[in-house]
Design a protein around this motif. Structure first.
Motif, mmCIF file in Angstrom:
data_model
loop_
_atom_site.group_PDB
_atom_site.id
_atom_site.type_symbol
_atom_site.label_atom_id
_atom_site.label_comp_id
_atom_site.label_asym_id
_atom_site.label_seq_id
_atom_site.Cartn_x
_atom_site.Cartn_y
_atom_site.Cartn_z
ATOM 1 N N MET A 160 -44.479 -22.739 16.165
ATOM 2 C CA MET A 160 -45.159 -21.532 16.600
ATOM 3 C C MET A 160 -44.155 -20.457 16.998
ATOM 4 O O MET A 160 -44.321 -19.278 16.668
ATOM 5 C CB MET A 160 -46.110 -21.856 17.764
ATOM 6 N N ASP A 161 -43.099 -20.865 17.705
ATOM 7 C CA ASP A 161 -42.068 -19.904 18.123
ATOM 8 C C ASP A 161 -41.418 -19.239 16.913
ATOM 9 O O ASP A 161 -41.105 -18.032 16.938
ATOM 10 C CB ASP A 161 -40.993 -20.598 18.960
ATOM 11 N N GLU A 162 -41.196 -19.999 15.862
ATOM 12 C CA GLU A 162 -40.593 -19.443 14.653
ATOM 13 C C GLU A 162 -41.562 -18.486 13.964
ATOM 14 O O GLU A 162 -41.176 -17.396 13.519
ATOM 15 C CB GLU A 162 -40.189 -20.576 13.696
ATOM 16 N N SER A 163 -42.815 -18.869 13.883
ATOM 17 C CA SER A 163 -43.815 -18.036 13.203
ATOM 18 C C SER A 163 -44.020 -16.705 13.896
ATOM 19 O O SER A 163 -44.149 -15.658 13.249
ATOM 20 C CB SER A 163 -45.141 -18.797 13.122
ATOM 21 N N ILE A 164 -44.031 -16.721 15.235
ATOM 22 C CA ILE A 164 -44.373 -15.510 15.991
ATOM 23 C C ILE A 164 -43.302 -14.423 15.835
ATOM 24 O O ILE A 164 -43.534 -13.255 16.200
ATOM 25 C CB ILE A 164 -44.604 -15.864 17.484
ATOM 26 N N VAL A 180 -50.109 -11.127 20.325
ATOM 27 C CA VAL A 180 -49.330 -11.212 19.101
ATOM 28 C C VAL A 180 -49.921 -12.305 18.218
ATOM 29 O O VAL A 180 -50.152 -13.432 18.676
ATOM 30 C CB VAL A 180 -47.845 -11.522 19.397
ATOM 31 N N LEU A 181 -50.199 -11.962 16.962
ATOM 32 C CA LEU A 181 -50.774 -12.910 16.003
ATOM 33 C C LEU A 181 -49.857 -13.064 14.803
ATOM 34 O O LEU A 181 -49.347 -12.075 14.264
ATOM 35 C CB LEU A 181 -52.146 -12.430 15.537
ATOM 36 N N ALA A 182 -49.643 -14.316 14.383
ATOM 37 C CA ALA A 182 -48.863 -14.621 13.186
ATOM 38 C C ALA A 182 -49.600 -15.717 12.417
ATOM 39 O O ALA A 182 -50.634 -16.224 12.878
ATOM 40 C CB ALA A 182 -47.455 -15.070 13.566
ATOM 41 N N VAL A 183 -49.084 -16.086 11.256
ATOM 42 C CA VAL A 183 -49.756 -17.121 10.468
ATOM 43 C C VAL A 183 -48.730 -18.069 9.858
ATOM 44 O O VAL A 183 -47.624 -17.661 9.480
ATOM 45 C CB VAL A 183 -50.646 -16.491 9.368
ATOM 46 N N ILE A 184 -49.115 -19.345 9.785
ATOM 47 C CA ILE A 184 -48.305 -20.385 9.136
ATOM 48 C C ILE A 184 -49.030 -20.817 7.870
ATOM 49 O O ILE A 184 -50.189 -21.240 7.919
ATOM 50 C CB ILE A 184 -48.108 -21.597 10.067
ATOM 51 N N VAL A 189 -46.011 -28.031 7.433
ATOM 52 C CA VAL A 189 -46.171 -27.694 8.847
ATOM 53 C C VAL A 189 -47.645 -27.768 9.240
ATOM 54 O O VAL A 189 -47.997 -28.282 10.312
ATOM 55 C CB VAL A 189 -45.583 -26.302 9.143
ATOM 56 N N ILE A 190 -48.517 -27.269 8.377
ATOM 57 C CA ILE A 190 -49.953 -27.352 8.656
ATOM 58 C C ILE A 190 -50.377 -28.806 8.813
ATOM 59 O O ILE A 190 -51.149 -29.158 9.709
ATOM 60 C CB ILE A 190 -50.759 -26.656 7.542
#
Length: 432
Positions: A160-164, A180-184, A189-190
């Motif tokens: 999550m830290d990497e994605s954000i 803050v919103l990001a997506v994987i 990883v999923i």
């Protein structure tokens, strides 16, 4: 345990000539009347889907949703993903910045008896019915509920830290919170997210009415579908999941306001004195401070006069509701039993949908409502701890309604989750 899935979220078209801040709104149960009117003036604000109005609000929301899809105002993301959502915030009187870390996904709508998803508070029946109707008409989760899972190893946080670091959105919301919103999209990883949650129970922190709406809708659709498999879109619910082992989880108190009381001030205080030690206080604005850290203690603001109430220890054994000790020990159980049932004569079930009772998070607002004559009295309470929430969930019982206020609230409008069969395209097997 908990089965989660990535989703292909519906989001606002990035080519709209409108900033995302102008499209988001507070959740339906916290948006004020004044906020609503301002938001409704924006014809494409998400409030038109989450808190629709009109004579047939759910039907109007469904028609509007179809129009927005056809016009390209909303578009569905091409790939399924896990949507990482961080909220950076401060509390009043403190310079410390907190960060609540979590992610949004689909989760199976488990019935309570399955003991996979655990609730901690009662709901208000009329609010559940509204949510069922809206979900049935739109087949859309307009906002995620909030669930907690326990992972002391913090397995998912590095991803999550990497994605954000590469966000889709970064805004400041109505609470002053930075969202803050990001997506994987990475399949491996999923799969790690899916497998991690398979080993966990989930505690429902916020959104009991919306979750119960999903449960009831699922039951209805199961009854109509003789070929039910458990993998249909109606089986799933949109949820924001956070790790309960973080120290950035904050639960704020929710106070009670009563519009009318069929007793004089003197009569009410006399009846309260049967169960409570009553101490007058000079300054009403200190009521939330004089009760801090004191079990079974409340502030009472009545007709311009302030009092500290503290239950007489010997009175606690009088609680005869059929509930576990973990629930009997709660401040709010004491309040609802002794003040509402024993003193005011409002029974336990009647309290759940009592028209003269309202729930207010802002302490100053409570005092102002009484001073202005909009309420007869305010009852000020302490917050509930995370450990208390866990104990109640694990006991299988529930707290009184509106016991917890997990802060900050998630916002509506970043993304939407469809449960239309032709839009819910993530096959569970692909995530295993």
């Amino acid at each position: 345990m908990a089965e989660i899935l990535p989703l292909r979220a519906w989001r606002y078209n990035e080519n709209l000539n409108t900033r995302i801040e102008e499209l988001t709104c507070p959740l339906f149960d916290v948006v004020s009347s004044k906020q609503r009117e301002a938001l409704y003036r924006n014809q494409i604000n998400s409030i038109h889907l989450s808190v629709p109005r009109g004579p047939e609000p759910a039907e109007e929301a469904a028609q509007l949703l179809q129009a927005w899809k056809a016009q390209g105002i909303l578009q569905q993301d091409p790939l399924p993903g896990i949507y990482v959502y961080y909220q950076y915030f401060r509390l009043p009187g403190s310079d410390k910045e907190y960060c609540r870390k979590g992610f949004i996904c689909n989760i199976k709508a488990y019935d309570w008896h399955e003991h996979v998803l655990l609730r901690h508070e009662n709901t208000i029946p009329s609010a559940v019915n509204d949510r069922i109707d809206l979900l049935a008409k739109t087949e859309l989760n307009t906002s995620p509920t909030h669930g907690l899972y326990a992972d002391p190893e913090f397995v998912l946080e590095p991803y999550m830290d990497e994605s954000i670091k590469t966000p889709l959105y970064e805004t400041e919301d109505y609470q002053g919170v930075r969202d803050v919103l990001a997506v994987i999209h990475d399949h491996a990883v999923i799969r790690l997210f899916v497998h991690t949650l398979q080993e966990r129970q989930v505690l429902l922190a916020d959104g009991h009415h919306r979750y119960e709406g999903s449960l009831e809708y699922r039951k209805k659709m199961m009854a109509l579908n003789p070929g039910h498999t458990g993998y249909e879109a109606y089986n799933y619910h949109l949820m924001y999941l956070t790790n309960s082992e973080h120290d950035d989880l904050r639960i704020l108190p929710t106070h009670r306001l009563l519009e009318k009381v069929d007793l004089s001030d003197e009569g009410l205080l006399a009846k309260l004195s049967d169960f409570f030690v009553i101490t007058p206080k000079e300054d009403a604005y200190e009521l939330n401070e004089v009760i801090v850290g004191k079990p079974w203690a409340f502030g009472l603001y009545l007709s311009g006069n302030a009092y500290k109430l503290r239950l007489k220890p010997e009175a606690h054994a009088l609680i005869d509701w059929p509930i576990p000790q973990e629930v009997k020990d709660l401040d709010l159980t004491v309040m609802h039993y002794f003040v509402f049932e024993r003193v005011l004569g409002i029974g336990r079930e009647a309290q759940r949908d009592y028209s003269g009772l309202s729930y207010v998070r802002n302490f100053t607002e409570c005092v102002s409502k009484v001073d202005s004559g909009h309420a007869r009295l305010a009852l000020i309470t302490n917050d509930v701890s995370m450990e208390q929430v866990k104990r109640v969930c694990n006991s299988g019982a529930v707290m009184p309604q509106k016991s917890t206020f997990f802060y900050p609230k998630v916002i509506c409008g970043f993304l939407f989750g469809s449960i239309k069969e032709d839009e819910f395209t993530t096959a569970p097997a692909a995530c295993l």
